[in-house]
Write an enzyme that holds these catalytic residues in place. Structure first.
Site, PDB file in Angstrom:
ATOM      1  N   GLU A   1       0.830  -1.208   0.000  1.00 28.68           N
ATOM      2  CA  GLU A   1       0.000   0.000   0.000  1.00 28.68           C
ATOM      3  C   GLU A   1       0.865   1.260   0.000  1.00 28.68           C
ATOM      4  OE1 GLU A   1      -0.416  -2.561   1.913  1.00 28.68           O
ATOM      5  OE2 GLU A   1      -2.468  -3.307   1.634  1.00 28.68           O
TER       6      GLU A   1
ATOM      7  N   GLY B   1      12.875  -3.481   0.466  1.00 28.92           N
ATOM      8  CA  GLY B   1      13.082  -2.470  -0.565  1.00 28.92           C
ATOM      9  C   GLY B   1      13.976  -2.888  -1.709  1.00 28.92           C
TER      10      GLY B   1
ATOM     11  N   ASN C   1       0.402  -8.429  -4.849  1.00 32.05           N
ATOM     12  CA  ASN C   1       0.380  -7.610  -6.047  1.00 32.05           C
ATOM     13  C   ASN C   1       1.177  -8.251  -7.195  1.00 32.05           C
ATOM     14  OD1 ASN C   1       0.305  -5.507  -7.889  1.00 32.05           O
ATOM     15  ND2 ASN C   1       1.894  -4.326  -6.836  1.00 32.05           N
TER      16      ASN C   1
ATOM     17  N   GLU D   1       3.912  -5.653  -9.923  1.00 37.04           N
ATOM     18  CA  GLU D   1       5.338  -5.361  -9.798  1.00 37.04           C
ATOM     19  C   GLU D   1       6.180  -6.309 -10.644  1.00 37.04           C
ATOM     20  OE1 GLU D   1       6.080  -5.385  -5.634  1.00 37.04           O
ATOM     21  OE2 GLU D   1       5.293  -3.357  -5.304  1.00 37.04           O
TER      22      GLU D   1
END
Length: 443
Positions: free
Chosen positions: A68, A312, A337, A340
């Site tokens: 998010e 990250g 998701n 990506e």
């Protein structure tokens, strides 16, 4: 108007929170001991600020987790360009670190306060937001009521409503109406999400598409990427990303099924890196030779699994392969998701439990860029097929890139929906005297 049943339900929720306060305090202490809360910043969960509040208009943006938060990055940057201060709250240690790595000092980060009136009052008294934006499906009753009492507009952006959440809210329709009628606007990901929010009492509702199609991943360290590619050499690779409990062992079993025919490297990126120790132990027990990114381990000729246990660096892991299995879909449910890996040039495989990302998967599958698998054996067959069939693999990759391109446009639609709320704050910010530190912050 709020009905009697809704008032009673919200009053009960509020008093249950008060009664549970000692238990919540103990739970946060346990989470801190396990590394799931930052001990030094635990007071932020009770509404105590750890950063100064700048003068001028301020927009509070809340995003629960890493996915998010990443989706909100383009929106936050657009708001920041207007000279408006953005206060970003998140709920997990990983999302906090991700937010700081992506946004830096241009955004104020705090942990989201508990959904308890004392914590919320303390938080709102200090920060005094002019507008509150919540990502996706963050519905907290006391937070909504506290903002409403202060007449602070609150908007749900990139909003989605899972099957499970819709069923739950539908059982408490009077309470959902009492809450959702306080939202100034809902900007939904899809027509289905829009319909569900309207049925539960939200008005007005707009459809923007998915902001996750707008947000790329942080660039990988080029030197690290080249070094890892050299270590892998000509060995074929595939990745299991955003994995949940059970899916790491499934990936290990896929590796075993294929190892007699291919000298491959399996890349595993758990959704929660704090599970890395237990994952490594399980993989070692399964006969895997594990190298961990967090330790700086090299990928040796006998390495079978590269464990991506850092925050990250998803773009790094995805650039080491062209095949990605997206987790929380085989042994867990809801999905993660898939956009990506699609935008990073990977053919996508997934289990069938992807209700939280149904629309994205439907578009990817319809265009031929994602394939669903039922079990470990079917996953192994899919990985083998893609590793040994370059034209099919590249066709899926091209279809994924095209699908993401088709899905873009959500950011501009979202900003148009927010214009009536952002424009007055922009004018207010422009009329404020600016100091050199603000000008140098990139706002």
């Amino acid at each position: 108007m709020m009905g009697l049943r809704a008032r009673l339900a919200l009053a009960t929720y509020r008093w249950l929170g008060v009664a549970a306060y000692p238990v919540i305090t103990a739970a946060l202490a346990v989470r801190s001991a396990r590394g799931k809360e930052e001990r030094s910043r635990r007071s932020e969960r009770y509404g105590y600020a750890s950063a100064p509040r700048p003068e001028g208009p301020l927009v509070w943006v809340h995003a629960a987790s890493v996915g998010e938060t990443n989706a909100m990055v383009p929106l936050i940057r657009e708001i920041g360009r207007s000279g408006i201060t953005v206060l970003l709250t998140t709920g997990t240690v990983t999302s906090a670190r991700f937010a700081q790595s992506r946004m830096g000092p241009s955004v104020i980060h705090q942990y989201v306060p508990l959904d308890l009136k004392p914590a919320l009052d303390r938080f709102l008294d200090y920060w005094q937001p002019d507008l509150a934006l919540f990502a996706e499906s963050e519905i907290w009753p006391m937070t909504i009521m506290a903002l409403s009492e202060r007449h602070i507009p609150q908007i749900l952006v990139n909003a989605r409503m899972s099957d499970r959440s819709y069923r739950r809210w539908s059982r408490f329709s009077s309470m959902s109406s009492a809450l959702f009628e306080n939202l100034a606007l809902v900007i939904a990901q899809s027509e289905l999400d829009s319909t569900r929010y309207q049925e539960l009492g939200a008005l007005p509702v707009l459809v923007s598409g998915n902001l996750k199609a707008e947000s790329g991943l942080p660039e990988a360290d080029a030197a690290v990427l080249e070094r890892l590619r050299n270590q892998i050499g000509d060995r074929p690779t595939w990745a299991a990303i955003s994995t949940f409990d059970g899916e790491e062992i499934a990936a290990a079993n896929v590796h075993k099924l294929l190892s007699s025919r291919l000298d491959l490297v399996t890349i595993i990126v758990p959704r929660h890196p704090e599970r890395a120790d237990e994952i490594e132990e399980a993989l070692n027990n399964a006969g895997m030779v594990v190298a961990r990114r967090s330790r700086g381990d090299s990928i040796m000729p006998d390495t079978t699994v590269y464990l991506g246990d850092t925050i990250g660096e998803m773009s790094l892991y995805l650039q080491l392969t062209e095949i990605a299995f997206v987790g929380r879909s085989l042994t867990a449910s809801g999905g993660q998701n898939p956009l990506e890996p699609a935008m990073m040039g990977c053919a996508i495989l997934s289990g069938g439990h992807v209700g939280n990302f149904r629309d994205s998967y439907q578009m990817l599958a319809r265009n031929g860029s994602a394939r669903m698998v039922r079990d470990t054996e079917m996953l192994a067959k899919g990985v083998y097929y893609l590793l040994t069939n370059e034209p099919a693999r590249h066709a899926m990759i091209d279809a994924g890139l095209q699908t993401v391109h088709q899905m873009r446009g959500a950011l501009s639609k979202t900003m148009r929906g927010l214009d009536p709320y952002i424009n007055p704050l922009t004018m207010k910010a422009r009329l404020m005297p600016r100091n050199p530190s603000q000008e140098n912050s990139g706002k």
